[in-house]
Motif scaffolding. Structure first.
Motif, short mmCIF file in Angstrom:
data_model
loop_
_atom_site.label_atom_id
_atom_site.label_comp_id
_atom_site.label_asym_id
_atom_site.label_seq_id
_atom_site.Cartn_x
_atom_site.Cartn_y
_atom_site.Cartn_z
N HIS A 158 4.18 7.84 -1.46
CA HIS A 158 4.76 7.73 -0.27
C HIS A 158 4.93 6.31 0.17
O HIS A 158 4.14 5.50 -0.65
N GLU A 159 5.71 6.03 1.10
CA GLU A 159 5.77 4.54 1.61
C GLU A 159 4.87 3.76 2.11
O GLU A 159 4.97 2.44 2.27
N HIS A 160 3.71 4.37 2.57
CA HIS A 160 2.67 3.60 3.26
C HIS A 160 1.33 4.37 3.30
O HIS A 160 1.28 5.47 2.83
N ALA A 161 0.09 3.77 3.69
CA ALA A 161 -0.97 4.44 3.59
C ALA A 161 -0.99 5.82 4.35
O ALA A 161 -0.30 5.85 5.40
N THR A 162 -1.93 6.77 4.27
CA THR A 162 -2.08 8.07 4.82
C THR A 162 -2.60 7.84 6.17
O THR A 162 -3.74 7.01 6.44
N GLY A 187 -4.55 0.98 -8.77
CA GLY A 187 -5.08 2.47 -8.76
C GLY A 187 -5.92 2.89 -7.82
O GLY A 187 -6.47 2.21 -6.92
N ALA A 188 -6.31 4.16 -7.85
CA ALA A 188 -7.10 4.96 -6.92
C ALA A 188 -7.40 6.11 -7.71
O ALA A 188 -7.08 6.68 -8.58
N THR A 194 0.82 -1.45 -0.03
CA THR A 194 -0.01 0.16 -0.06
C THR A 194 0.78 1.20 -0.01
O THR A 194 1.86 1.40 0.97
N PHE A 195 0.62 2.11 -1.06
CA PHE A 195 1.37 3.32 -1.10
C PHE A 195 0.60 4.31 -0.81
O PHE A 195 -0.67 4.54 -1.52
N LEU A 225 -4.81 9.51 -2.66
CA LEU A 225 -4.90 8.58 -3.66
C LEU A 225 -3.83 7.19 -3.30
O LEU A 225 -3.31 6.65 -4.13
N ASP A 226 -4.30 6.75 -1.92
CA ASP A 226 -3.73 5.72 -1.40
C ASP A 226 -3.74 4.38 -2.53
O ASP A 226 -5.25 4.28 -2.82
N VAL A 227 -3.08 3.55 -2.68
CA VAL A 227 -3.03 2.46 -3.73
C VAL A 227 -2.42 1.14 -3.01
O VAL A 227 -1.60 1.20 -2.59
N ARG A 228 -3.44 0.17 -3.22
CA ARG A 228 -2.83 -1.23 -2.82
C ARG A 228 -2.41 -2.03 -4.44
O ARG A 228 -3.13 -1.98 -5.06
N THR A 229 -1.21 -2.44 -4.31
CA THR A 229 -0.89 -3.10 -5.29
C THR A 229 -1.03 -4.66 -5.39
O THR A 229 -1.20 -5.11 -4.16
N ASP A 230 -1.36 -5.25 -6.59
CA ASP A 230 -1.68 -6.60 -6.54
C ASP A 230 -0.17 -7.32 -6.64
O ASP A 230 0.89 -6.72 -6.69
N GLY A 231 -0.24 -8.59 -7.20
CA GLY A 231 1.12 -9.47 -7.19
C GLY A 231 1.93 -8.86 -8.33
O GLY A 231 3.14 -9.38 -8.40
#
Length: 183
Positions: free
Chosen positions: A157-161, A137-138, A81-82, A126-132
């Motif tokens: 950024h390195e992690h969720a807000t 997207g967000a 999660t970015f 626009l926090d994004v969780r990536t797949d494998g």
């Protein structure tokens, strides 16, 4: 009738930023390059493990009665999660060159960590969780528009807000940045 159309077009030209038409989309698509690569890249990575050189980013802004921003990432770190936000300044050679988050109502105390200002209604989160595959997207929709020239980039950024008092709006170090000519 043509006079009325010309008068309406002239009125809109005064209200909108130079070259921007109501309802016009802005889309930036690019591959991340290492910071400091000449010429200055549109999309820059500061952490090539989390945001590999060659990974892709797409940012789209749709302006109508509201503002909608979409972020699409491809080839990033998998299953992560970015955090991602619109920032005030363009990307530079250093992570902090992009300045603070864009805020519709500006917090007089910077950096802003007050949830009254640092929240997803007053900023674009626009926090994004990536797949494998490292893809994700967000999107975010705001009832307001960016002030001309005051929103210039999206920072990954390195992690969720975070949302709590004293840490609201923070999402760790700045991993990457993409310049966007927001309307």
């Amino acid at each position: 009738m043509s006079f009325l159309v010309s008068a309406l077009a002239a009125s809109l030209a005064v209200l909108l930023p130079l070259g921007m038409v109501a309802g016009q989309d802005v889309t930036i698509q690019d591959s991340f390059r290492a910071a400091g690569d000449p010429p200055a890249p549109q999309a820059v990575t500061f952490d090539t493990k989390a945001v590999p050189v060659g990974s892709r980013v797409t940012v789209t802004e749709r302006v109508g009665e509201d503002t909608h921003v979409e972020l699409r990432l491809e080839g990033m770190g998998a299953h992560r999660t970015f955090g991602a936000h619109v920032h005030q300044k363009p990307c530079g050679a250093k992570p902090n060159d992009s300045g603070p988050h864009y805020q519709h109502a500006h917090d007089p105390k910077q950096p802003s960590t007050n949830p009254a200002y640092a929240n997803p209604r007053n900023e674009v989160w626009l926090d994004v969780r990536t797949d494998g595959h490292g893809d994700g997207g967000a999107g975010a929709t705001q009832a307001w528009r960016f002030r001309p020239g005051q929103a210039r980039s999206v920072v990954i950024h390195e992690h969720a807000t975070h949302t709590g008092a004293g840490a609201a709006g923070t999402a760790g170090v700045r991993l990457a940045c993409v310049n966007v000519p927001f309307a």
